[in-house]
Write an enzyme that holds these catalytic residues in place. Structure first.
Site, mmCIF file in Angstrom:
data_model
loop_
_atom_site.group_PDB
_atom_site.id
_atom_site.type_symbol
_atom_site.label_atom_id
_atom_site.label_comp_id
_atom_site.label_asym_id
_atom_site.label_seq_id
_atom_site.Cartn_x
_atom_site.Cartn_y
_atom_site.Cartn_z
ATOM 1 N N ASP A 150 -1.205 5.963 8.085
ATOM 2 C CA ASP A 150 -0.041 4.999 7.750
ATOM 3 C C ASP A 150 1.151 5.162 8.651
ATOM 4 O O ASP A 150 0.982 5.436 9.877
ATOM 5 C CB ASP A 150 0.441 5.448 6.269
ATOM 6 C CG ASP A 150 0.865 4.162 5.531
ATOM 7 O OD1 ASP A 150 1.776 3.444 5.619
ATOM 8 O OD2 ASP A 150 -0.025 3.810 4.496
ATOM 9 N N HIS A 193 6.376 3.161 3.986
ATOM 10 C CA HIS A 193 5.283 2.714 3.563
ATOM 11 C C HIS A 193 4.342 4.043 3.246
ATOM 12 O O HIS A 193 3.545 4.302 2.215
ATOM 13 C CB HIS A 193 4.494 1.841 4.326
ATOM 14 C CG HIS A 193 3.354 1.085 3.862
ATOM 15 N ND1 HIS A 193 2.079 1.791 3.977
ATOM 16 C CD2 HIS A 193 3.136 -0.126 2.943
ATOM 17 C CE1 HIS A 193 1.203 0.841 3.214
ATOM 18 N NE2 HIS A 193 1.864 0.116 2.911
ATOM 19 N N SER A 237 -1.918 -1.851 -1.296
ATOM 20 C CA SER A 237 -1.464 -0.554 -0.545
ATOM 21 C C SER A 237 -1.257 0.429 -1.401
ATOM 22 O O SER A 237 -1.293 1.795 -1.216
ATOM 23 C CB SER A 237 -0.317 -0.836 0.370
ATOM 24 O OG SER A 237 -0.513 -1.399 1.445
#
Length: 874
Positions: A214, A372, A567
């Site tokens: 990520d 994220h 996600s």
């Protein structure tokens, strides 16, 4: 050069170079494919023969991000490289990697090789790409590309903030130290994770290592500091990007480019610096931190012994700095800036640093500037969120962070190399990747998809990848989660989470988010496999402010935020798998990836009212999956082959056939009309198990309308193809979707599931009307014949305070309509016209119009009337 890269990146994003740009159809023998060939042409036009600075002159609307521009490069020894190559991800045929390498070595630079899975990463001149394609040992080629980070901000935030959301019946309490482990903010209880941990207290993920590919993970977050046993949770922090890749070279701001200097003093950009005696490499890293003297941080590197020094006090003297050690071995984390203990936010930004031999010596600075990856890691394995009882799914698991992404996006080469390295070098047991793209052909045959499948088989490490946020159109499944053996995870949501995380009331207990990408694959393949909760309050880097949904009515402290997307559902599932592997390890149960997939698809909870194309096999159920694994979930391998008729079915690996039944052609051109009955032959071949013939049960699930029928049993001899005839009798226009289950009653898990999809549409003008609750979608299909000059869609009958929209999805793959703004009704200032739009020269085939209501609509019921009218070409 980084400033130029930023401008070039902006051009890529606005000009359509990011994943998903449609292109003309390619020949079936084309190993590159239409999407990647279009990228190649764009790259060549923009970059070939230019330095990054020169390429930036073609760009407009450049983004600002923390990376050194041309003025920050060292005075001596560094020239911006001329871009005369493109990076390719190459999948070779089985056992032919050496042959492919030998054929390529004469004209290509091979920068990475993994013979076990048939992977080569190569840099090659633009004009030599066709030579790579002509190599017999090469099976598939992907062009390295910039994949944008998923949009995970709370859905229809613009619609909510523009007018104000209908208030909930009662103020929602904020999550905090007193929040119990089972809660709707981090709804891991909905997959049975909390119950499982209560029943098996030692199987909370301990003994399992999760790889998170990520944007990186904040190494300073308290909820990511330790496991439930007090061990370090974040056991390694590595970088997967590589400046020898074209996309990473242009867009990754975390590399410090360097030139040769010598201590004890040297001059750089008119400033005198002090350094230890000896020869060094020096560069500057630009990163803005509140309270720092400036945004530039001097970095010194000795390639001989790996010493890295960073001028953290910004006094231009590096002799007073301590060398930065390896994170895995020394747990060495340094900080840009100083924390003010009087404020709730952490003004000190933690980072790791790694020296590299690339380009004669350079340094990579590792930190999650986006959030994220930190959010994803908290969902999968957070422990003690808000310093209380709230956890991620597997709080006892360890985490390895591999950074392949940054604020600008992710290079597909880094996502490939990072996945390979996690599976082969870092002893991980399961990998989560909440990143993907929307290719024009999502058939699981791209180079990356093939390599991911091989990597799972070779290493025994199962991957969980987000299905994508391109829904609610049919066949919007993202890539590379379209790879056959990757578990693609869609995003589900409960009524409790709508209320707790959004302050919104809906009229259902369980649903699938409208943004969640739908199946099937273009070849009819079964995607997504499962769903898991797709919204969560989880960790963010501690230097980021709290990020709640305003309409929920509460604040969050720094380092925590509510995000949604597939996600967020993918790490729920990856964490669930970690629980299963944790328990299996304690019980001595061997769980190869095939058994894990079989247990998950067999035990998932299929929810009536939602198609298999929306939810796959259903919501993940951790306790039920463990029951199967503990009893033995090994199954026979049964291959399926079924007819496919879509506008792109001639581009499939076997034109007109795939792994599931998918009929979406116009009637009279291979499609099916409402009121007709067609028979389709599906071939099943059992390739493992006992010799002789086995009797298998056949069952159709999820066929609420009774469209499909099939025999109840089939005899499958080993190694022989057997034909099963499936009848389709759609009574009305729309999507008809079900699952044909192929099950050996002698085994405990399900052997095969064939997705059945038939789409029928009305010819000519289409009118539909109705009323929808909040956060609900409705499907409308329009048959557009060849020779249509325009399709005009009008929306009317909407109440004064209602927020309704539609989005159009063409017959060509997963890329949906791109609108400016969110295009809901009754929102001032949205540049998109929510009431009438015309699509000129529409692609012939069956179009999918998705009517959708906002979760923030003040009205509990939202009436609408949608009309689609076709204009024939003169």
């Amino acid at each position: 050069m980084r400033g130029a890269a930023a401008a070039s990146a902006a051009l890529m994003i606005t000009g359509g170079l990011v994943a998903g740009a449609p292109a003309a159809a390619a020949d079936t023998a084309d190993k590159i494919g239409d999407h990647h060939r279009a990228l190649l042409a764009e790259y060549q036009e923009l970059f070939e023969g230019r330095t990054a600075d020169e390429a930036a002159q073609n760009a407009s609307g450049a983004r600002t991000f923390s990376a050194p521009g041309p003025e920050d490069l060292p005075d001596e020894g560094v020239e911006p490289p001329v871009i005369d190559f493109v990076t390719l991800i190459v999948a070779t045929s089985e056992g032919s990697t050496a042959e492919a390498r030998q054929a390529l070595e004469g004209f290509a630079d091979i920068t990475s090789e993994h013979e076990e899975i048939g992977y080569l990463r190569v840099n090659v001149a633009f004009d030599d790409v066709e030579r790579v394609e002509r190599v017999d040992a090469v099976t598939a080629i992907d062009v390295d590309e910039l994949l944008p980070l998923p949009e995970v901000a709370p859905i229809d935030a613009q619609a909510a903030s523009a007018v104000g959301q209908a208030p909930a019946t009662a103020a929602q309490p904020a999550p905090g130290p007193d929040t119990p482990d089972a809660n709707p903010y981090m709804p891991s209880g909905e997959i049975g994770a909390v119950d499982f941990r209560e029943q098996h207290s030692d199987a909370d993920g301990r003994g399992v290592r999760i790889g998170v590919l990520d944007t990186g993970v904040d190494p300073t977050h308290p909820a990511l500091a330790t496991t439930t046993t007090g061990d370090d949770k974040l056991v390694d922090w590595v970088n997967a990007t590589d400046p020898t890749n074209l996309i990473d070279l242009l867009f990754d701001p975390s590399f410090v480019l360097m030139s040769d200097v010598s201590g004890p003093t040297f001059e750089h950009s008119g400033t005198e610096w002090t350094a230890p005696e000896g020869d060094w490499r020096f560069g500057r890293f630009t990163y803005a931190v509140a309270g720092s003297d400036d945004d530039s941080w001097g970095v010194l590197f000795d390639p001989e012994d790996g010493t890295v020094l960073v001028d953290l006090n910004q006094d231009r003297d590096l002799t007073d700095e301590t060398p930065i050690g390896d994170f895995a071995g020394d747990r060495d984390v340094r900080y840009f800036g100083e924390d003010d203990p009087e404020t709730p936010i952490n003004e000190a930004h933690g980072f790791v640093a790694t020296g590299m031999d690339t380009l004669d010596g350079m340094v990579h600075i590792g930190l999650d500037t986006n959030g994220h990856g930190t959010h994803v890691a908290g969902i999968a394995a957070g422990h003690g969120l808000f310093e209380g009882a709230m956890n991620g799914v597997a709080p006892g698991a360890e985490v390895v962070s591999s950074r392949a992404c940054h604020d600008m996006g992710c290079s597909s080469a880094a996502l490939t190399d990072g996945m390979v390295d996690l599976a082969t070098e870092f002893d991980v047991d399961v990998i989560n990747m909440s990143i993907g793209g929307t290719p024009s052909l999502n058939d699981g045959q791209s180079a990356r998809a093939l390599l991911y499948d091989r990597l799972i088989e070779e290493t025994g490490v199962q991957m969980f990848i987000s299905a994508g946020n391109s829904g609610a159109g049919l066949s919007t499944q993202g890539s590379p989660s379209d790879a056959t053996d990757v578990i693609s995870v869609g995003a589900a949501v409960s009524g409790e989470t709508w209320l707790a995380n959004y302050g919104a009331e809906v009229d259902y207990d369980h649903g699938v988010f409208g943004f969640s990408s739908r199946g099937p694959r273009e070849d009819g393949g079964f995607k997504p496999q499962i769903t898991a909760p797709g919204a969560a309050v989880s960790t963010l880097p501690t230097f980021m402010p709290g990020n709640p949904v305003p309409e929920a009515g509460y604040d969050l402290p720094p380092g925590y935020g509510m995000l949604n997307g597939t996600s967020m559902s993918s790490p729920q599932a990856a964490g669930g798998a970690a629980l299963l592997l944790s328990k299996a390890g304690q019980e001595g149960v061997d769980v190869p990836p095939g058994d894990l997939r079989a247990a998950l698809r067999t035990s998932a909870e299929f929810h009536p009212g939602w198609d298999a194309a929306e939810q796959g096999h259903g919501q993940m159920d951790v306790p039920a999956a463990w029951t199967l694994l503990n009893q033995g979930a090994s199954v026979d391998a049964v291959d399926a082959r079924a007819p496919v008729c879509t506008e792109q079915s001639d581009l499939l690996a076997e034109p007109g056939f795939g792994t599931g039944l998918y009929i979406r052609c116009l009637p009279g051109e291979g499609g099916i009309a409402a009121g007709e009955t067609e028979e389709y032959e599906i071939s099943l071949t059992r390739t493992s198990g006992v010799e002789g013939t086995q009797v298998y049960r056949l069952k159709i699930e999820g066929d609420d309308e009774g469209t499909f029928s099939a025999p109840r049993h089939v005899d499958l001899p080993k190694g022989e193809e057997v034909i099963v005839t499936v009848k389709a009798s759609p009574e009305a226009a729309g999507v008809h979707n079900a699952v044909l289950k192929v099950d050996n009653p002698r085994t405990r898990a399900l052997e095969q599931a064939v997705m059945l999809t038939a789409v029928t549409a009305e010819e000519g003008a289409v009118t539909t009307e109705g009323s929808l609750g909040r956060a609900v979608t409705e499907d409308v299909f329009v048959a557009v014949p060849a020779g249509t000059a325009a399709m005009t869609v009008d929306l009317s009958g909407v109440a004064d305070d209602s927020r309704v929209r539609w989005r159009a999805f063409s017959p060509l793959g997963p890329l949906g309509e791109s609108t400016t703004g969110q295009c809901y009704t009754n929102i001032d200032g949205d540049p998109c016209d929510p009431l009438s739009r015309t699509y000129t020269n529409p692609v012939p085939g069956i179009w999918h119009l998705v009517v959708e209501t906002a979760r923030s609509s003040p009205a509990a019921e939202n009436p609408y009337r949608l009309e689609a009218e076709l204009t024939a070409a003169p």
